[in-house]
Structure formats: C-alpha cells, structure tokens
Enzyme design. Structure first.
Site, short mmCIF file in Angstrom:
data_model
loop_
_atom_site.label_atom_id
_atom_site.label_comp_id
_atom_site.label_asym_id
_atom_site.label_seq_id
_atom_site.Cartn_x
_atom_site.Cartn_y
_atom_site.Cartn_z
CG PHE A 199 -4.17 5.83 9.76
CD1 PHE A 199 -5.68 5.74 9.14
CD2 PHE A 199 -3.99 6.38 10.76
CE1 PHE A 199 -6.54 5.81 10.17
CE2 PHE A 199 -4.98 6.36 11.80
CZ PHE A 199 -6.14 6.14 11.61
CD GLU A 200 -0.71 3.95 2.07
OE1 GLU A 200 0.35 4.44 1.98
OE2 GLU A 200 -0.89 2.74 2.03
CB THR A 201 1.68 9.53 6.22
OG1 THR A 201 1.21 9.14 7.51
CG2 THR A 201 2.50 10.92 6.38
CG PHE B 265 -1.67 -1.09 1.82
CD1 PHE B 265 -1.61 -1.15 3.20
CD2 PHE B 265 -1.72 -2.27 0.91
CE1 PHE B 265 -2.28 -2.25 3.84
CE2 PHE B 265 -2.11 -3.45 1.59
CZ PHE B 265 -2.51 -3.52 3.03
CG HIS C 170 5.19 7.33 4.49
ND1 HIS C 170 5.55 8.63 4.80
CD2 HIS C 170 5.93 6.78 5.85
CE1 HIS C 170 5.91 9.10 5.84
NE2 HIS C 170 6.20 7.85 6.43
#
Ligand SMILES: [Zn+2]
Length: 375
Positions: free
Chosen positions: A302-304, A20, A198
């Site tokens: 979550f993706e930063t 991801f 990320h």
C-alpha cells in the site's frame, strides 16, 4: 533514441527514483489536503516511542500480544533492535511490515493502531481473524532511517545511505537490517505479506483528484516476472481489487493502482522490482541455502499519500491518512483469512484507476516494453 541510450538514461533516472515512493515527473500540486510546504514530524513516532507503545500494548493485552526483538539474528547498522509483535492463534501466518523507508512514518502508526485493535477488540470479525491467523507486525523495519528521517539506513562502514527495499538479492545483503529480517522470514515461512509505504503527490488518472492511496504489486501483474510464479498473478490482483471495493464505502478516498507516473505524457509505468522485499518473498529467494525449499507467498503493498521528508506531508491530514491505511489493512487481512478475496474476479483489478501503461520500470533492465519476454 537507441535502446542502449534509453536504457542508460533509465538507469540513471532509476538511481534517483524513490520506488516504492511514487515518482511523479514534474509533479503538479493536485487537489486534496494541502501540505503548504510544511512537514511536522514532531508529532510522529520515534523509535523509543514505538518500543514504549509496543510494551504498553503487550501489557494491556493480557497475554494476547507478544512483543520480541530479532536480536538473535542481529541488529540494525547503528545497533538498534528490530521489533516484532505477534497476535492471534490461527495457522495462517500474515506478515505486516511498516517503515522500511524511514521517512514514511504514518505506516508505523497505522500498523500500531491495528495491533491495538487486535489486542483489545471483541468484535466478531476481529475474533475471526485471530482464530484463523497469527499476525506478525514489524512496525519499524528501518529504525535507523526512522531516527534520521531518511528513506535508507546508513551503512556504518561507508557512511552511505542504502535503500533496504532493493537489498533482498541473491548477491547478498548490503544492510544489516536486510539479513536480520530475511533470516527471520526464512525461519517463520509466512503465508502472505503486506508492505506499507508512502508516496509523493500523484493524481488519479483522468481526474483532478489527488491520489490518497495506491494499491501495488511490486512484480507487475501480467508483466515480465510474476505470471511464472504460482497463482500470484491472480491472487494479488484479487486481494487489491477486494480492498478497492471495500474502501469505496469509507467516503473521501481517491484510490488508484500504484504506478510511476509521467505526468507530462499522462502515462504510467508498472514496477517490476526484483530486489524489493515483497518481490523476493514472491520469488522465494534462497540466499546461502537459508530458504532451501524456496518457500514463497503472495505479497502486496500500500502507498499512502505524502511522506515525512521536508515539504511533503502536512500535519492536518495525518489522521485521515493513517485511518485510511488502517482500514485497508484491516479489510485485506479479513478478506484473506476468510477466503473472501478468492470470490473476486482477478480482472476486476483493471477497474481500479490507472494511467495507460507505457512499460515496466525494472531494477534489472531499465524500462522493459509492454509485451516483452525473456527477462
Ligand atoms: Zn517506501
């Protein structure tokens, strides 16, 4: 294009794909903090730094935080320990994992910052969480990749890099880390998990804004797989809609739903990745009888923005990106333990910005069309 050709191309593309990590076709350079082609990882945490910080947090917590390794299950490919920090006294078990991809370093900082908060704060909301739940932090799932600043770990017998987030399958575990963490998960039987990543640069659909943060479910909501697993299709959407609403109050953030985006066509693909760790958790993976009652639980990720590969992340924005991750994590854990997430309409998920859905990006059958069943 015939389906089989299409499928072949999709699989080839999928092999190169950083899920991801958002994969933006022909990524433009959206607005927001500039990376200037510079990546500075000298300020990010090494494995030794993480071990030291965990020790410091444990020490200063005066017994509230317990730090231990998973050595009794094994070590990483290169022989490093995988660390866990435990805090809280409540019956709900919350699993928080960071840096399964070794070039996604700010996730570890966010996890450690949050651990520090739970170790030291007397805030009422923090105390509520610690009474209702016990939190298990795995701040550096992939210590070898972290040291090499690579997405995968290196398999010692072949020298090849392996994406640990494709490795929780019934066929078995190719990387040592996977079996170590899987065995621990099967013993612990958590109630809920959050996975921190990320992504590359991406733009919020219909705007000129760079996405700073994406909310993701690794088995697509209303997709080919998730609706047949308990109430996870609803509860995962509730969780992320809850986070979305809470993050709106924090100022300069541009949040959207996680998708793989074709920026030329302005469409997005929801992912449906069965070998991903948090997917396997929702599907109750029972490998060699280690999870005999098929224990499962909801999980989100979550993706930063950015990652720590060369050219992707600028040092200037690191503090802000870590803070955003920290706040989202803290908000979700609170919403989960208080049950506030259940007050959210699952369909509020659809109000989070996303590209028009072009299909499901899978790790088992290329791109699956919307509305298809039987996978
Ligand atoms: Zn990742």
């Amino acid at each position: 294009m015939s389906l089989s050709v299409f499928k072949k191309i999709s699989l080839l593309t999928a092999m190169m794909l950083l899920v991801f990590s958002s994969f933006a076709f022909a990524a433009t350079n959206p607005g927001g903090p500039s990376t200037n082609g510079q990546t500075n990882i000298s300020s990010t945490l090494s494995f030794a730094d993480v071990v030291k910080i965990l020790g410091d947090i444990e020490h200063s917590s005066k017994g509230k935080v317990e730090v231990f390794t998973l050595d009794k299950y094994g070590k990483s490919e290169a022989g490093r320990s995988i660390y866990v920090a435990k805090v809280g006294n409540g019956p709900e078990k919350v699993w928080i994992q960071a840096q399964i991809h070794g070039n996604e370093k700010l996730t570890t900082e966010a996890a450690l910052e949050l651990l520090k908060t739970y170790a030291s704060s007397n805030n009422k909301e923090v105390q509520k969480v610690l009474t209702e739940a016990t939190l298990y932090f795995i701040p550096m799932y992939n210590p070898d990749g972290a040291e090499m600043n690579t997405r995968g770990t290196k398999i010692m017998s072949t020298g090849k890099l392996l994406d640990l987030n494709r490795d929780w399958t019934l066929d078995g575990f190719a990387g040592k880390e996977s079996l170590v963490v899987y065995k621990y998960w099967a013993d612990l039987k958590p109630d809920f998990a959050i996975d921190l990543h990320h992504q590359g640069l991406k733009q919020v659909y219909g705007t000129n804004e760079a996405t700073s943060f994406s909310l993701g479910i690794s088995l697509a909501p209303d997709g080919p797989t998730l609706p047949s697993y308990k109430n996870y299709n609803d509860v995962t959407r509730q969780m992320l809609a809850y986070v979305y609403d809470n993050m709106k109050g924090y100022g300069y953030t541009h949040i959207d739903r996680y998708q793989i985006v074709d920026s030329a066509k302005q469409v997005g693909y929801d992912i449906d990745i069965k070998g991903g760790v948090v997917s396997a958790m929702m599907m109750g993976l029972n490998y060699k009888g280690l999870n005999p009652d098929n224990h499962s639980h909801p999980a989100v990720f979550f993706e930063t923005k950015g990652n720590t590969s060369e050219g992707s992340l600028g040092q200037k924005s690191n503090g802000y990106l870590t803070k955003q991750n920290y706040l989202a994590l803290k908000s979700l854990i609170y919403g989960y333990v208080t049950g506030e997430i259940h007050e959210v309409d699952p369909d509020h998920w659809n109000d989070i910005p996303a590209y028009p859905l072009a299909g499901y990006w899978t790790d088992y059958n290329g791109i699956v069309p919307v509305g298809a069943s039987g996978y």
